[in-house]
Design a protein around this motif. Structure first.
Motif, PDB file in Angstrom:
ATOM      1  N   LEU A 126     100.072   2.326   9.429  1.00  0.00           N
ATOM      2  CA  LEU A 126     100.979   3.110   9.186  1.00  0.00           C
ATOM      3  C   LEU A 126     101.307   4.383  10.428  1.00  0.00           C
ATOM      4  O   LEU A 126     102.331   4.336  10.721  1.00  0.00           O
ATOM      5  CB  LEU A 126     100.921   4.026   7.810  1.00  0.00           C
ATOM      6  CG  LEU A 126     100.988   3.190   6.503  1.00  0.00           C
ATOM      7  CD1 LEU A 126     100.804   4.047   5.422  1.00  0.00           C
ATOM      8  CD2 LEU A 126     102.298   2.569   6.332  1.00  0.00           C
ATOM      9  N   VAL A 127     100.203   4.860  10.830  1.00  0.00           N
ATOM     10  CA  VAL A 127     100.169   5.731  11.817  1.00  0.00           C
ATOM     11  C   VAL A 127     100.558   5.206  13.202  1.00  0.00           C
ATOM     12  O   VAL A 127     101.405   5.561  13.948  1.00  0.00           O
ATOM     13  CB  VAL A 127      98.944   6.647  12.100  1.00  0.00           C
ATOM     14  CG1 VAL A 127      98.726   7.316  13.414  1.00  0.00           C
ATOM     15  CG2 VAL A 127      98.611   7.423  11.114  1.00  0.00           C
ATOM     16  N   GLY A 144     108.615   5.706  17.391  1.00  0.00           N
ATOM     17  CA  GLY A 144     109.006   6.686  18.293  1.00  0.00           C
ATOM     18  C   GLY A 144     109.083   6.113  19.688  1.00  0.00           C
ATOM     19  O   GLY A 144     110.324   6.643  20.307  1.00  0.00           O
ATOM     20  N   ALA A 145     108.572   5.504  20.234  1.00  0.00           N
ATOM     21  CA  ALA A 145     108.442   5.080  21.546  1.00  0.00           C
ATOM     22  C   ALA A 145     109.827   4.028  21.716  1.00  0.00           C
ATOM     23  O   ALA A 145     110.453   4.222  22.648  1.00  0.00           O
ATOM     24  CB  ALA A 145     107.170   4.450  21.891  1.00  0.00           C
ATOM     25  N   ALA A 189      97.196  -2.717  19.062  1.00  0.00           N
ATOM     26  CA  ALA A 189      96.322  -1.909  18.311  1.00  0.00           C
ATOM     27  C   ALA A 189      96.854  -2.115  16.670  1.00  0.00           C
ATOM     28  O   ALA A 189      95.918  -2.396  15.864  1.00  0.00           O
ATOM     29  CB  ALA A 189      96.300  -0.523  18.395  1.00  0.00           C
ATOM     30  N   PHE A 190      98.131  -2.457  16.750  1.00  0.00           N
ATOM     31  CA  PHE A 190      98.621  -2.610  15.417  1.00  0.00           C
ATOM     32  C   PHE A 190      98.244  -3.933  14.713  1.00  0.00           C
ATOM     33  O   PHE A 190      97.771  -4.160  13.494  1.00  0.00           O
ATOM     34  CB  PHE A 190     100.034  -2.500  15.238  1.00  0.00           C
ATOM     35  CG  PHE A 190     100.963  -3.168  14.276  1.00  0.00           C
ATOM     36  CD1 PHE A 190     101.058  -2.284  13.215  1.00  0.00           C
ATOM     37  CD2 PHE A 190     101.473  -4.236  14.322  1.00  0.00           C
ATOM     38  CE1 PHE A 190     101.771  -2.735  12.066  1.00  0.00           C
ATOM     39  CE2 PHE A 190     102.134  -4.876  13.194  1.00  0.00           C
ATOM     40  CZ  PHE A 190     102.267  -4.100  12.186  1.00  0.00           C
ATOM     41  N   LEU A 222     108.057   1.305   0.950  1.00  0.00           N
ATOM     42  CA  LEU A 222     107.957   2.826   1.430  1.00  0.00           C
ATOM     43  C   LEU A 222     107.155   2.928   2.536  1.00  0.00           C
ATOM     44  O   LEU A 222     106.961   3.797   3.277  1.00  0.00           O
ATOM     45  CB  LEU A 222     107.028   3.386  -0.079  1.00  0.00           C
ATOM     46  CG  LEU A 222     107.979   3.506  -1.186  1.00  0.00           C
ATOM     47  CD1 LEU A 222     107.032   3.907  -2.372  1.00  0.00           C
ATOM     48  CD2 LEU A 222     109.049   4.750  -0.934  1.00  0.00           C
ATOM     49  N   CYS A 223     106.047   1.824   2.719  1.00  0.00           N
ATOM     50  CA  CYS A 223     105.435   1.983   4.035  1.00  0.00           C
ATOM     51  C   CYS A 223     106.203   1.841   5.264  1.00  0.00           C
ATOM     52  O   CYS A 223     105.963   1.955   6.442  1.00  0.00           O
ATOM     53  CB  CYS A 223     104.471   0.750   4.172  1.00  0.00           C
ATOM     54  SG  CYS A 223     102.954   0.896   2.936  1.00  0.00           S
TER      55      CYS A 223
END
Length: 548
Positions: free
Chosen positions: A433-434, A441-442, A418-419, A350-351
């Motif tokens: 998640l964000v 998207g990128a 950052a991830f 789900l993540c």
């Protein structure tokens, strides 16, 4: 309906264009269409190294109505879903399969690596076949292999059987990505291609986000991990029936711009065989391809010839670096969520939904941005109608397509770093998640940009150039997936994804070279093709003179 689709519909049905317009009112001049096809095939006969020559005036690029084009694009997108779906639905069940078959997890991981290798290699054959004999027979062949492989995978009980059949499954499904890109190139002009390729890209990249969720749910059923293969078998069978009944042939070497009825049995939908082609108002009855435009033999080595072209090689390597990072991010994400946050298989799946949503938005939105940039470049180049731009060697194609590519690459690199550092036991799950959603998207915008550029460079061999891209990116992606876990264990998540970010940034100078030098390389290749074509025509003229 989007503005792009509205414009397409208006152009198809009512608009009058300049002499070189792509979607002018359908012209019932069969001789003109045949002359166009002859010119196209001459390039193939002299071993065309680039895109086609500028088309003759008053050529209709495609006669398929907008409604048919939408349906064709939808069918191509559904076909493309098979390969990434089959890849990702497998991940949640790896430990269950290892336990059931009595082997180590490392051995099951080997089935993932071999799957990716076949995912890169097999399209080189299928794509060449599609460019030579048409899209439809290859669709049917690929999906038939896929359906049979999944049926056998659901029934087999040995590790060797799993390993071999996963290779067969990959060989059948992976080529749909290349064939789908070729299909879209057959029916869209460069000015509108970004939007349609974005839809195609959204389908192929959203599957890795949705499939793990289904895989996790299905692993809880009575059939356990075999349920995933039963689902793939059923989905492939339904799609195969639909394609057999309806899917029209779009290959320009077979049907030209769609106005010529295909003669091959496998090139004709079953409904056309039963009801005839007269029900299609856009098919010119009695029109045939001239003898000179006959099909050429498939040549898998054609992808290798495309690979060594300077401009194409530059784009492929730059794309593969970012694609390898894509695999490194998704694999690290799936492996670290259970260990860091203690999530179950289903919750881990789900993540991936934010990532899939991001990729989908980036692909479709990026496609629309590409079309807007292309129209602006066409206006600056003096075109009153951007849809009239085809394969003008002097048109700044690389500038039109790559003007904004720097932004998604830099964004991906920053978010990757950052991830990696966001994975801390004290950090909230919302952080990764964000970040992975935004990076999706990128990446979606980046992938669409590259795919559209490659098809523009080789529109007549769009399936082959996509297969070449698939070969390079899958091999590099397989390497990344094989080492990322070891690197994480050695240096930790944070520094691993700093390395991944650096790998993504390495693509920037490659695209800078393509942006500045790609147009010159393309014009040089165009000149070589023109010289070869002139030499062949002179040889044929001399032979005819001798016969007189």
């Amino acid at each position: 309906m989007t503005s792009t689709e509205t414009a397409n519909c208006a152009v198809d049905e009512t608009t009058t264009h300049t002499a070189t317009s792509i979607d002018a009112e359908p012209v019932e001049d069969v001789a003109s269409q045949q002359e166009t096809i002859i010119e196209k095939d001459v390039d193939a006969l002299v071993h065309d190294e680039t895109a086609l020559s500028p088309p003759p005036e008053e050529e209709v690029y495609t006669v398929f109505p907008i409604s048919v084009r939408r349906a064709i694009c939808a069918a191509a997108t559904l076909s493309i879903l098979l390969s990434p779906f089959a890849t990702s639905i497998y991940f949640p069940s790896i430990s269950l399969i290892a336990k059931d078959l009595g082997v180590s997890v490392e051995k099951i991981d080997l089935t993932v690596t071999t799957y990716m290798i076949f995912q890169g290699v097999s399209p080189t054959f299928w794509a060449s076949l599609a460019d030579a004999t048409g899209r439809r027979p290859v669709y049917l062949g690929c999906i038939t292999v896929f359906v049979i492989a999944n049926l056998c995978l659901a029934l087999q009980h040995t590790y060797v059987g799993l390993l071999v059949l996963r290779m067969l499954q990959s060989a059948g499904s992976s080529a749909t990505v290349a064939i789908g890109a070729g299909t879209v190139a057959d029916i869209t002009v460069p000015a509108d291609r970004g939007f349609w390729m974005g839809l195609l890209g959204a389908g192929s990249t959203v599957a890795p986000a949705v499939a793990p969720v289904l895989g996790g749910v299905l692993s809880l059923t009575k059939e356990s991990w075999r349920a995933s293969f039963w689902l793939l078998f059923a989905a492939g069978a339904v799609l195969l029936v639909a394609l057999v009944l309806w899917m029209p042939e779009t290959g320009r070497m077979v049907v030209g711009n769609g106005s010529i009825a295909p003669r091959g049995v496998f090139n004709r939908p079953l409904l056309d065989v039963l009801l005839g082609t007269r029900r299609h108002g856009y098919i010119v009855q009695g029109a045939e391809l001239p003898r000179a435009a006959g099909r050429r033999l498939p040549n898998p080595l054609r992808c290798v010839k495309i690979l060594v072209q300077k401009d194409v090689a530059t784009v492929l390597v730059g794309h593969a670096l970012v694609y390898a990072a894509f695999y490194a991010v998704t694999i690290g994400f799936s492996s670290q969520l259970p260990s860091v946050y203690g999530l179950s298989t289903l919750k881990t799946g789900l993540c991936f939904l934010p990532f899939g949503f991001g990729v989908c938005v980036g692909s479709i939105g990026g496609g629309k941005v590409l079309d807007k940039q292309f129209r602006q470049s066409a206006a600056r180049a003096g075109y009153t109608d951007p849809r009239a731009v085809r394969q003008d060697p002097d048109f700044p194609l690389e500038h039109a397509r790559l003007r904004l590519i720097w932004y998604p690459i830099i964004v991906c690199a920053v978010l990757s770093a950052a991830f990696g550092w966001s994975f801390r036991r004290s950090a909230t799950l919302a952080a990764p998640l964000v970040l992975i959603g935004a990076e999706g998207g990128a990446m979606g915008m980046f992938f669409t940009t590259v795919q559209v550029l490659l098809v523009d460079l080789y529109p007549q061999e769009s399936a082959s150039v996509t297969a070449a891209n698939n070969l390079v990116r899958c091999l590099l992606g397989a390497g990344a997936s094989a080492v990322v876990e070891a690197v994480i264990e050695k240096v930790g998540m944070g520094w691993t994804y700093v390395i991944v970010a650096g790998m993504q940034l390495l693509s920037l100078p490659l695209f800078a070279v393509e942006y500045t030098q790609g147009g010159r390389w393309r014009r040089e290749r165009f000149a070589r093709v023109e010289a070869a074509k002139a030499a062949k025509e002179a040889k044929l003229a001399a032979k005819e003179e001798q016969e007189k």
